[in-house]
Structures are given as structure tokens and as C-alpha cells.
Design an enzyme around this catalytic site. Structure first.
Site, PDB file in Angstrom:
ATOM      1  N   GLU A  46       0.688  -1.647  -0.331  1.00 37.34           N
ATOM      2  CA  GLU A  46      -0.012  -0.417  -0.339  1.00 37.34           C
ATOM      3  C   GLU A  46       0.676   1.207  -0.245  1.00 37.34           C
ATOM      4  O   GLU A  46       2.065   1.652   0.460  1.00 37.34           O
ATOM      5  CB  GLU A  46      -0.792   0.050   1.104  1.00 37.34           C
ATOM      6  CG  GLU A  46      -2.018   1.003   1.791  1.00 37.34           C
ATOM      7  CD  GLU A  46      -2.365   0.818   2.613  1.00 37.34           C
ATOM      8  OE1 GLU A  46      -3.677   1.844   2.481  1.00 37.34           O
ATOM      9  OE2 GLU A  46      -2.435  -0.017   3.887  1.00 37.34           O
ATOM     10  N   LYS A 115      -8.950   2.730  -1.994  1.00 35.47           N
ATOM     11  CA  LYS A 115      -9.710   1.409  -1.150  1.00 35.47           C
ATOM     12  C   LYS A 115     -11.003   1.970  -0.486  1.00 35.47           C
ATOM     13  O   LYS A 115     -10.944   2.876  -0.523  1.00 35.47           O
ATOM     14  CB  LYS A 115      -8.955   2.393  -0.030  1.00 35.47           C
ATOM     15  CG  LYS A 115      -9.101   1.562   1.049  1.00 35.47           C
ATOM     16  CD  LYS A 115      -7.296   1.658   2.174  1.00 35.47           C
ATOM     17  CE  LYS A 115      -7.114   0.737   3.523  1.00 35.47           C
ATOM     18  NZ  LYS A 115      -6.104   1.487   3.741  1.00 35.47           N
ATOM     19  N   CYS A 171      -5.657  -2.948   1.795  1.00 35.60           N
ATOM     20  CA  CYS A 171      -5.075  -3.328   3.669  1.00 35.60           C
ATOM     21  C   CYS A 171      -6.367  -3.486   3.515  1.00 35.60           C
ATOM     22  O   CYS A 171      -7.113  -4.738   4.340  1.00 35.60           O
ATOM     23  CB  CYS A 171      -4.443  -1.968   4.051  1.00 35.60           C
ATOM     24  SG  CYS A 171      -3.654  -2.634   5.410  1.00 35.60           S
ATOM     25  N   SER A 198       0.306  -3.383   7.066  1.00 38.85           N
ATOM     26  CA  SER A 198      -0.115  -3.230   8.045  1.00 38.85           C
ATOM     27  C   SER A 198       0.730  -3.642   9.472  1.00 38.85           C
ATOM     28  O   SER A 198       2.277  -4.234   9.262  1.00 38.85           O
ATOM     29  CB  SER A 198      -1.190  -4.762   7.787  1.00 38.85           C
ATOM     30  OG  SER A 198      -1.634  -5.153   9.287  1.00 38.85           O
ATOM     31  N   SER A 362      -9.246 -55.606   5.806  1.00 39.63           N
ATOM     32  CA  SER A 362      -9.660 -56.595   6.813  1.00 39.63           C
ATOM     33  C   SER A 362      -9.205 -56.333   8.424  1.00 39.63           C
ATOM     34  O   SER A 362      -9.756 -56.666   9.452  1.00 39.63           O
ATOM     35  CB  SER A 362      -9.222 -57.787   6.875  1.00 39.63           C
ATOM     36  OG  SER A 362      -8.179 -58.557   6.692  1.00 39.63           O
ATOM     37  N   ASN A 441     -11.866 -65.719  -8.983  1.00 36.01           N
ATOM     38  CA  ASN A 441     -12.275 -65.391  -8.764  1.00 36.01           C
ATOM     39  C   ASN A 441     -13.290 -66.727  -7.195  1.00 36.01           C
ATOM     40  O   ASN A 441     -14.887 -65.415  -7.327  1.00 36.01           O
ATOM     41  CB  ASN A 441     -13.369 -64.406  -9.831  1.00 36.01           C
ATOM     42  CG  ASN A 441     -12.844 -63.339 -10.049  1.00 36.01           C
ATOM     43  OD1 ASN A 441     -12.242 -62.329  -9.343  1.00 36.01           O
ATOM     44  ND2 ASN A 441     -13.517 -62.454 -11.109  1.00 36.01           N
ATOM     45  N   GLU A 470      -8.904 -49.729  -4.558  1.00 38.18           N
ATOM     46  CA  GLU A 470      -9.491 -50.808  -4.876  1.00 38.18           C
ATOM     47  C   GLU A 470     -10.768 -50.237  -5.989  1.00 38.18           C
ATOM     48  O   GLU A 470     -10.834 -50.718  -6.579  1.00 38.18           O
ATOM     49  CB  GLU A 470      -9.680 -51.408  -3.707  1.00 38.18           C
ATOM     50  CG  GLU A 470      -8.434 -52.297  -3.275  1.00 38.18           C
ATOM     51  CD  GLU A 470      -8.441 -53.555  -1.643  1.00 38.18           C
ATOM     52  OE1 GLU A 470      -7.865 -54.386  -1.413  1.00 38.18           O
ATOM     53  OE2 GLU A 470     -10.048 -53.189  -1.867  1.00 38.18           O
ATOM     54  N   THR A 477     -12.898 -58.671  -6.629  1.00 39.92           N
ATOM     55  CA  THR A 477     -14.480 -59.276  -7.242  1.00 39.92           C
ATOM     56  C   THR A 477     -16.362 -58.867  -7.601  1.00 39.92           C
ATOM     57  O   THR A 477     -16.744 -59.168  -6.841  1.00 39.92           O
ATOM     58  CB  THR A 477     -14.440 -60.937  -6.541  1.00 39.92           C
ATOM     59  OG1 THR A 477     -12.705 -61.271  -7.059  1.00 39.92           O
ATOM     60  CG2 THR A 477     -15.314 -61.849  -7.763  1.00 39.92           C
ATOM     61  N   LYS A 603     -18.864 -51.710 -11.067  1.00 37.74           N
ATOM     62  CA  LYS A 603     -19.058 -51.672  -9.537  1.00 37.74           C
ATOM     63  C   LYS A 603     -18.893 -51.279  -8.655  1.00 37.74           C
ATOM     64  O   LYS A 603     -20.184 -51.656  -7.629  1.00 37.74           O
ATOM     65  CB  LYS A 603     -17.345 -52.649  -9.886  1.00 37.74           C
ATOM     66  CG  LYS A 603     -16.802 -54.171 -10.144  1.00 37.74           C
ATOM     67  CD  LYS A 603     -15.511 -54.111  -9.938  1.00 37.74           C
ATOM     68  CE  LYS A 603     -14.601 -55.543 -11.128  1.00 37.74           C
ATOM     69  NZ  LYS A 603     -13.844 -56.287 -10.865  1.00 37.74           N
ATOM     70  N   SER A 628     -21.849 -45.830 -16.229  1.00 31.70           N
ATOM     71  CA  SER A 628     -21.008 -46.951 -16.468  1.00 31.70           C
ATOM     72  C   SER A 628     -20.230 -47.686 -17.665  1.00 31.70           C
ATOM     73  O   SER A 628     -19.429 -48.228 -17.885  1.00 31.70           O
ATOM     74  CB  SER A 628     -21.538 -48.645 -16.298  1.00 31.70           C
ATOM     75  OG  SER A 628     -22.517 -48.641 -15.155  1.00 31.70           O
TER      76      SER A 628
END
Length: 641
Positions: A46, A115, A171, A198, A362, A441, A470, A477, A603, A628
């Protein structure tokens, strides 16, 4: 290609109070350095031409004329530069003085913005000299023989870069309840510049930084802030020279405060990312604004660089800071646990069934179930954990499964699926010596059938274990491990699963449990569907087949979170992984990711319920609605291009 990146900078020059000639020279010097660094936009503090702390000298004709002469000199000596320059200076318009930001490029003035909010409290006394520009709209002024737009309704647009637009405020404008930059953003400005002075007070810099980050996040913009340095008058105040560049709530660069050396901080902001955020944000797509804005146009050279001035995180789902990572893991674990607790409360069921393989997914799911049961005051014996060794199960994973179930004090069941699978091969006429997708599978579906039937028998829920990565790759599967009655890991990417298990080992469970969790962490990721090697070790390693999960999670993040084109994802991946993977490897697995991501949507279209834990979800009921039968060729063509 610049892939939507723009290089911006905030400058904190050395100055002498009320010495416009000296200040002008310092501004020009920094502008030339910015050009050398390929900066496309540079903002100064400024009233940088005069200094902010001139007091009643602002009313002196000598200072006013000196500022205009300084502006003329800047225009002349930056005529050969390509960057947009934004400087602060006083302007007298119709016998009123305004504190202005003036934009220029290649020796031509683009416009001036006064400003809006003039502070007149505590240490500030600006109304003694300056008028508010709030009422300045649809005006033009003559400045150095140029007719330029003047007012708080001016935005600046680079027509040759897809409408790249910037706005500026000064500012105090940022510190009010409704900053002008908010309306500028709604009207198209993705770059917001603040010319500031500032002063420093104890703790003020932290508040200032948080406010800038918040405004950049709220506006889905890059916010570039430059504030006066310690060369300002210290009669009553000290200025620190705080400069910051923030993009959508994240700090890209920051100056050193209280440095008497001139500073220029630069960063590359991702305009495409910001625009994508706005396309998804109804606050922008349906925003109503009562103000109209004029747009001053200009052309700018595209950024041409092989190396970005910003860190490209190779693991965007995982905080690099250990403390932040622990906090994130605790929160995710709580979200998973809370989601399952609600489902158990709603159904009135107190029994769960889960398949335990000895792998990470898991394991995490079992930890979540155990925590949910503890929180609900349910008996862990009502958690029925089933391990189902098959043709590829190693002694190590089977041992880890049994030990983990024992330590978690759940009801344990071991069912060998090999005989049932061989009978099924016989029934469908499949040669058990052919290790194809049918061979794999059949095992996955046999395991799911056992879990589902056991849950029916017990009157419980099958808890799914598959993770977000995944699902993105379709590495599950269909109607096998793809299916469950509630899936607690569905929002957690693979790179984060590992850290969640590590966090649980370090912070949640006892030492004996920690040992088996660490053993699981050391086990290669594998579906264990193909026979083990001669030593009985895992022969089928997932990442050898589909590629490194850290790459796929990176691709997933940038494609789904920001809608990035494959060519840009490739560019970013090279920035992030250049020292680890060769360009041909990254390219190979990105193509594989795209093919799998598109072909495996069917899926994801019928996923079981599961909690969203981060910014990305592939739930067809939530974040991701994709046909899909979408064709990937356009994405692959972009990558080839």
C-alpha cells in the site's frame, strides 16, 4: 504447456519515507527481478511509491507530484517487461485524494482501484487524508495522458488465457465483514491482490495469516498479499514486511518479517484447480450479486517452466507432518467407528461377521468394529471373525489372522475353502490348473458366500473391508469381496490404510496387539488367490499387477478432486515422483489407471453403504455419479497428446 499455472509474487521493497524517486527505483529493480524469475503478476505494498507513513505530507503538492513522476518512470522503465505490476500510490481525483492500487503492464496503465474502507480508529487516522472509493463506479480518469477505468467496480482480465481475471483490494478492505474481494471472486476474479500496510503487534501476524488463508478458501481463489516493511516510519508503529501467497486456504509462500533486505516471494498458483472448485460450488454457480463489474483487458505470456515453485505432494491423502497425520488418523477412525455404531443402533443388531485375511484392509475393519463394540458396550464375542485360507494363503498371513482374532477377543472361525472351490471348478467344468480370472474369482465369491450365509444364520451384518483405491481400480471381485452389508473402509485410500493401522498400533491397542499389527504392516499387499511359491511365501503381489498404490492414489486425487486432465496429472506426477519413478513408469501406470477407472465403474454403481471420510468418495449416491459405459478414449488421447 502451463497446465493452468500462473506465477505470482508479492514484493516488499526497501524505501525512504516521502522519497518517491528512491522508492520508484527500488520498485523498478524488483520488477526486473520478478521478470527474471518469470513472474507474471507482482504486487507491491500500500502506497509503496510514497511510503504509507507520510502523514500530513500526503497533502503536500510536492509529494503528490512526486508520486505521479514516479509512476511515469515505472511505466517507462518497465515497458519491456511482460509481467503485470500492481503498485500502491495516492491519486487526486476531482479534488479528493484516494489510496489506490494501480495496475500496469508493458508500459501501459490498465486501471486504478481506490481503497473502499478507510480505517480511522486506534493507530489509524487515514480519513484525515483519504476518501473512500465505495461510491466510485463507472468512472474513468486521465492519468499521464491515458484514459483508464477508475473505481471499485474494476476487474482485470487476460483475454488470451481463457479469461484469467484478477481483482485488488487494499489493506483494511480485507478486515471488514464483507471484503470487496468476495464480490470480485463471485464475478470471476480467481487472483486477488492486497496492497497493505499492516503494522505489527503481538500475535497479529497469526491472525493476519489465518484471515488470508480463510479468504482464499472462501473465495476459491489465490490471495496475494504484500505489506509495508520496516523501512516505514517508526514514530509510533513498526511494520514487518509480511507478504503471503495463499491458494484455496493453503499457504504457498511467506516472507521473513522484520527483514531490512528487500524481498520478493513467488509461487505458482493452479488456476484450473480454482475454477474446478467453483464449478462444483453452488455458492459460485448460483451466486447472486448486486454489483456489476467492468473488466479491463490485457494479454500475458503463458508460464513456461518444467519446475513449479510449489511442492507437489506425492501422497495427497496423507499429511507429511507426523503430528497432523496422527490427528487425521484419529479423526478418520472416529468417523468409521461412528458410522458403524449408527448402523448397529438403527438395525438393532448386535452381531457382525467379517472375513480376516491377514492383510491391511481386513485388519483395519476389525479394529473399527472392535472400537465400535467397545463404545456401544457390546460384547466382542458377538464379532464373528472368519479366516478362510485358500490356494494362495501363506502361513504368515494365516498365522497373523488367527493371532489378531485371538488378541481382539472375538469369536473365531477358520474355514478352508479349497475343497469347496475344487468342487465348484468341477461343477462348472474349469481346469483347476489354469490360474485365470475364474480361478481367482471363484475363491473370492466362495468367501463372500460363507460370510453372507453366516450373517443370515446369526442375524448379523457382514462388514466389508475393501478400500477406496481398490474401488477406483476395480480391484475387487464383482459380487465377491466387492459386496457387504456395510463397508467401513470404502472412503479410505490404500496409502492411508497403512498409516491408520500404524496409528492404531501406536496409540490405541496394547503391546501384544501392536506386535501382530506391525507384522501385518510388513506383509506384501496381495489378494492371495494364486498358489504360494515353493517356500510357501506370497507369490501374487498386487502392486506388481496393477501398479504402485501411491501412484494410483495420486492419480485418483487429482482426477476426481480437481478434474485435472491426464496430461496435467502426468506433469504433476513427474514433479512429485521424479526421483523415484521414471517418466515411462509413471506414464504406463497412469494409462492403466485410466483404463481401469473407466471400465470398472459398474462395480462402483452398486456399492454397499459406507462412510465418506475425506474429500473424495466414489459412492454412486454421493460424490461420484458416472455412467458405467463412459468412454475413456478422450482421456487417453489427452495423455498421448
Amino acid at each position: 504447456m502451463n497446465f493452468g499455472f500462473v506465477r505470482v509474487a508479492a514484493a516488499v521493497p526497501a524505501l525512504k519515507v516521502a522519497n518517491c524517486e528512491y522508492n520508484t527505483g527500488e520498485i523498478i529493480k524488483i520488477c526486473k527481478e520478478a521478470e527474471r524469475q518469470r513472474v507474471q503478476f507482482v504486487v507491491f505494498p500500500e502506497l509503496a511509491v510514497t511510503a504509507y507513513s507520510c502523514g500530513d505530507l500526503f497533502l503536500q503538492k510536492s509529494l503528490q507530484d512526486g508520486a505521479i513522476k514516479g509512476l511515469e518512470r515505472i511505466l517507462t522503465e518497465t515497458e519491456s517487461l511482460d509481467c503485470v505490476i500492481i503498485i500502491g500510490m495516492p491519486l487526486v481525483v476531482n479534488n479528493r485524494m484516494y489510496n489506490c492500487g494501480v495496475a500496469m503492464k508493458s508500459g501501459k496503465l490498465l486501471g486504478a482501484v481506490p481503497k473502499s474502507f478507510i480505517p480511522n480508529y486506534s493507530e489509524f487516522y487515514e480519513r484525515r487524508w483519504f476518501c473512500s472509493g465505495l461510491d466510485k463506479r463507472n468512472e474513468t480518469i486521465n492519468l499521464l495522458g491515458n484514459s483508464i477505468p477508475f473505481g471499485t467496480d474494476v476487474l482485470f482480465e487476460a483475454e488470451n488465457m481463457g479469461g484469467l481475471c484478477f481483482g485488488m483490494e487494499i489493506c483494511e478492505d480485507l478486515w471488514v465483514p464483507a471484503p470487496p474481494s468476495s464480490e470480485q471472486a463471485v464475478n470471476g476474479a480467481v487472483l486477488l491482490f492486497n496492497l497493505s500496510a499492516s503494522n505489527e503487534l503481538v500475535g497479529k501476524h497469526e491472525y493476519r495469516e489465518s484471515m488470508i488463508n480463510m479468504q482464499s478458501a472462501k473465495c476459491a481463489a489465490a490471495y496475494v498479499y504484500s505489506s509495508s516493511g520496516p523501512h516505514e516510519s517508526t514514530t509510533d508503529l513498526v511494520f514487518g514486511g509480511h507478504a503471503l501467497i495463499s491458494e484455496y486456504g493453503s499457504l504457498l509462500a511467506q516472507s521473513r518479517r522484520f527483514s531490512f533486505e528487500e524481498q520478493l516471494i513467488a509461487g505458482d498458483v493452479d488456476i484450473e484447480r480454482l475454477i474446478n472448485e467453483r464449478l462444483k460450488n453452488s455458492g459460485f454457480t448460483h451466486a447472486a450479486t448486486g454489483r456489476s463489474f467492468r473488466k479491463a483487458s490485457f494479454d500475458i505470456k503463458e508460464l513456461d517452466t518444467d519446475k513449479l515453485l510449489r511442492k507437489t505432494d506425492p501422497h495427497p491423502f496423507v499429511p507429511s507432518n507426523p503430528e497432523a497425520r496422527n490427528v487425521r488418523c484419529e479423526e478418520i477412525f472416529s468417523i468409521q467407528t461412528s458410522g458403524l455404531m449408527k448402523r448397529l443402533r438403527h438395525t438393532g443388531l448386535d452381531k457382525c461377521v467379517i472375513g480376516i485375511s491377514g492383510g491391511l484392509d481386513s485388519t483395519l475393519a476389525l479394529l473399527v468394529i472392535a472400537k465400535a463394540y467397545d463404545s456401544l458396550g457390546l460384547d466382542r464375542r458377538n464379532i464373528h471373525a472368519v479366516t478362510m485360507p485358500g490356494f494362495g494363503t501363506s502361513s504368515n498371513t494365516l498365522g497373523n489372522s488367527l493371532e489378531l482374532m485371538r488378541l481382539m477377543e472375538v469369536t473365531t472361525c477358520q474355514i478352508d475353502i479349497r475343497e469347496a472351490c475344487l468342487k465348484h471348478f468341477e461343477d462348472i467344468g474349469h481346469d483347476a490348473g489354469i490360474y485365470d480370472v475364474t480361478y481367482e474369482n471363484v475363491q473370492a465369491r466362495e468367501r463372500t458366500q460363507i460370510l453372507m450365509d453366516k450373517a443370515n444364520k446369526l442375524g448379523g451384518l457382514v462388514i466389508g473391508t475393501g478400500d477406496l483405491s481398490e474401488l477406483a481400480l476395480g480391484w475387487c471381485t464383482y459380487n465377491g469381496d466387492h459386496m457387504s452389508m456395510y463397508a467401513v473402509n470404502t472412503g479410505v485410500p490404500k496409502t492411508l490404510v497403512r498409516y491408520l493401522v500404524q496409528w492404531a498400533a501406536d496409540h490405541v491397542f496394547a503391546e501384544e496387539t501392536r506386535k501382530v499389527l506391525l507384522s501385518i504392516l510388513d506383509t506384501p499387499i496381495s489378494p492371495e488367490l494364486l498358489p504360494t511359491d515353493e517356500a510357501g511365501e506370497i507369490a501374487q503381489k498386487t502392486e506388481d499387477i496393477v501398479g504402485p498404490y501411491e501412484l494410483h492414489d495420486f492419480f485418483l486425487y487429482h482426477m476426481v478432486r480437481y478434474g485435472a486432465a491426464p496430461s496435467k496429472i502426468l506433469f504433476l506426477a513427474r514433479q512429485a515422483f521424479g526421483g523415484k519413478y521414471g517418466e515411462d513408469i509413471i506414464d504406463k501406470w497412469l494409462k492403466a489407471f485410466l483404463r481401469r477407472f473407466f471400465s470398472q465403474q459398474f462395480k462402483r454403481s452398486c456399492l454397499p453403504d459406507g462412510p465418506k471420510v475425506g474429500s473424495i468418495s466414489l459412492s454412486p449416491r454421493g460424490d461420484w455419479r458416472m455412467p458405467s459405459d463412459a468412454d475413456a478414449r478422450g482421456w487417453l488421447a489427452d495423455l498421448e497428446k
